[in-house]
Design a protein around this motif. Structure first.
Motif, PDB file in Angstrom:
ATOM      1  N   LEU A   6      -7.432   0.270  11.137  1.00 28.62           N
ATOM      2  CA  LEU A   6      -6.203   0.977  11.523  1.00 28.62           C
ATOM      3  C   LEU A   6      -5.040   0.648  10.590  1.00 28.62           C
ATOM      4  CD1 LEU A   6      -6.388   0.486  15.401  1.00 28.62           C
ATOM      5  CD2 LEU A   6      -6.965   2.544  14.090  1.00 28.62           C
ATOM      6  N   ASP A   7      -5.339   0.324   9.337  1.00 27.58           N
ATOM      7  CA  ASP A   7      -4.281  -0.079   8.428  1.00 27.58           C
ATOM      8  C   ASP A   7      -3.287   1.042   8.128  1.00 27.58           C
ATOM      9  OD1 ASP A   7      -6.700   0.816   7.244  1.00 27.58           O
ATOM     10  OD2 ASP A   7      -5.992   0.226   5.254  1.00 27.58           O
ATOM     11  N   ASP A   8      -3.657   2.311   8.371  1.00 28.12           N
ATOM     12  CA  ASP A   8      -2.713   3.416   8.143  1.00 28.12           C
ATOM     13  C   ASP A   8      -1.834   3.698   9.368  1.00 28.12           C
ATOM     14  OD1 ASP A   8      -4.838   4.401   9.698  1.00 28.12           O
ATOM     15  OD2 ASP A   8      -4.626   6.421   8.876  1.00 28.12           O
ATOM     16  N   LEU A   9      -2.119   3.051  10.502  1.00 29.36           N
ATOM     17  CA  LEU A   9      -1.403   3.345  11.743  1.00 29.36           C
ATOM     18  C   LEU A   9       0.100   3.056  11.689  1.00 29.36           C
ATOM     19  CD1 LEU A   9      -1.758   4.455  14.582  1.00 29.36           C
ATOM     20  CD2 LEU A   9      -2.261   2.138  15.349  1.00 29.36           C
ATOM     21  N   PRO A  10       0.543   1.906  11.181  1.00 31.54           N
ATOM     22  CA  PRO A  10       1.993   1.652  11.162  1.00 31.54           C
ATOM     23  C   PRO A  10       2.794   2.742  10.451  1.00 31.54           C
ATOM     24  CG  PRO A  10       0.827  -0.387  10.760  1.00 31.54           C
ATOM     25  CD  PRO A  10      -0.205   0.720  10.744  1.00 31.54           C
ATOM     26  N   GLY A  11       2.229   3.361   9.458  1.00 28.20           N
ATOM     27  CA  GLY A  11       2.925   4.440   8.749  1.00 28.20           C
ATOM     28  C   GLY A  11       3.097   5.700   9.586  1.00 28.20           C
ATOM     29  N   LYS A  12       2.352   5.802  10.685  1.00 30.50           N
ATOM     30  CA  LYS A  12       2.444   6.963  11.577  1.00 30.50           C
ATOM     31  C   LYS A  12       3.403   6.747  12.732  1.00 30.50           C
ATOM     32  CE  LYS A  12      -2.292   8.295  10.541  1.00 30.50           C
ATOM     33  NZ  LYS A  12      -3.640   8.503  11.064  1.00 30.50           N
ATOM     34  N   TRP A  13       3.840   5.510  12.933  1.00 28.16           N
ATOM     35  CA  TRP A  13       4.758   5.208  14.025  1.00 28.16           C
ATOM     36  C   TRP A  13       6.142   5.738  13.703  1.00 28.16           C
ATOM     37  CZ3 TRP A  13       2.974  -0.554  14.296  1.00 28.16           C
ATOM     38  CH2 TRP A  13       1.781  -0.631  15.009  1.00 28.16           C
ATOM     39  N   PRO A  14       6.872   6.197  14.708  1.00 25.03           N
ATOM     40  CA  PRO A  14       8.237   6.682  14.433  1.00 25.03           C
ATOM     41  C   PRO A  14       9.140   5.526  13.998  1.00 25.03           C
ATOM     42  CG  PRO A  14       7.820   6.599  16.795  1.00 25.03           C
ATOM     43  CD  PRO A  14       6.523   6.284  16.115  1.00 25.03           C
ATOM     44  N   GLU A  15      10.086   5.858  13.124  1.00 28.95           N
ATOM     45  CA  GLU A  15      11.035   4.842  12.674  1.00 28.95           C
ATOM     46  C   GLU A  15      12.060   4.532  13.753  1.00 28.95           C
ATOM     47  OE1 GLU A  15      12.780   5.800   8.897  1.00 28.95           O
ATOM     48  OE2 GLU A  15      10.863   6.526   8.122  1.00 28.95           O
ATOM     49  N   ARG A  16      12.371   5.527  14.570  1.00 27.07           N
ATOM     50  CA  ARG A  16      13.394   5.353  15.598  1.00 27.07           C
ATOM     51  C   ARG A  16      12.860   5.945  16.896  1.00 27.07           C
ATOM     52  NH1 ARG A  16      18.419   8.557  17.112  1.00 27.07           N
ATOM     53  NH2 ARG A  16      17.289  10.244  16.141  1.00 27.07           N
ATOM     54  N   ILE A  17      12.998   5.230  17.979  1.00 27.27           N
ATOM     55  CA  ILE A  17      12.584   5.731  19.286  1.00 27.27           C
ATOM     56  C   ILE A  17      13.840   5.970  20.106  1.00 27.27           C
ATOM     57  CG2 ILE A  17      11.336   5.214  21.419  1.00 27.27           C
ATOM     58  CD1 ILE A  17       9.420   3.530  19.722  1.00 27.27           C
ATOM     59  N   THR A  18      13.961   7.176  20.603  1.00 27.19           N
ATOM     60  CA  THR A  18      15.129   7.566  21.372  1.00 27.19           C
ATOM     61  C   THR A  18      14.801   7.494  22.854  1.00 27.19           C
ATOM     62  OG1 THR A  18      15.709   9.092  19.596  1.00 27.19           O
ATOM     63  CG2 THR A  18      16.798   9.433  21.709  1.00 27.19           C
ATOM     64  N   PRO A  19      15.633   6.837  23.663  1.00 24.03           N
ATOM     65  CA  PRO A  19      15.369   6.801  25.113  1.00 24.03           C
ATOM     66  C   PRO A  19      15.368   8.205  25.717  1.00 24.03           C
ATOM     67  CG  PRO A  19      17.106   5.250  24.496  1.00 24.03           C
ATOM     68  CD  PRO A  19      16.821   6.100  23.293  1.00 24.03           C
TER      69      PRO A  19
END
Length: 165
Positions: A6-19
């Motif tokens: 899953l080494d590519d997974l962090p690149g798919k996470w959003p940079e900012r999460i809005t409540p």
């Protein structure tokens, strides 16, 4: 992450999460044209169906409980303080700042009921069709007619089912 592929997974996470409810994004002109919507339409962050159902039910204060059934069953409760339990997930500030959401439930209850209906409730399905009711109304009525303990099983607070002889 690399060890489990899953080494590519962090690149798919959003940079900012809005409540929830705090989004300020607007639909771009090109996306609006592609979707057939108006440019500038507000875009909100989505959420998990059960959690949004909790909001829709008005379970938003400390002490409120929502019981939601679909393919699984979720018991979601709000608490002003963290309450750590062995079989309950605690999610800080899931809906409202300052509250914790406690989650428990069964992962396949709705799916199991549907499996039972499809494979074992032929008579109830026929009865429902004749009477103009939904098959689950017929199954509910039959289940309600069975006295507690009549099946020779009981459940305890330890989570174990016990045969009654």
């Amino acid at each position: 992450m690399r060890q489990v592929g899953l080494d590519d997974l962090p690149g798919k996470w959003p940079e900012r999460i809005t409540p929830l409810g705090k989004g300020d994004a607007r639909l771009s002109a090109s996306a609006a044209a592609e979707l057939g919507l108006c440019p500038g339409t507000p875009v909100a962050q989505g959420g998990i169906d059960a959690y949004l159902g909790m909001l829709g039910m008005g379970a938003v204060e400390s002490g409120d409980l929502a019981m939601i059934m679909g393919s699984s069953t979720c018991h979601l409760a709000n608490s002003a303080a963290p309450l750590w339990q062995r079989h309950v997930r605690l999610l800080p500030r899931r809906h409202r700042r300052g509250l914790y959401t406690l989650e428990g439930g069964q992962t396949a209850t709705g799916a199991i009921l549907d499996w039972y209906r499809r494979h074992f409730a032929g008579n109830e399905t026929a009865e429902a069709a004749k009477s103009g009711r939904h098959v689950y109304e017929v199954l509910d009525a039959k289940a309600s007619a069975v006295p507690p303990g009549a099946t020779a099983w009981s459940a305890s607070t330890t989570g174990r089912a016990t045969a009654v002889r």
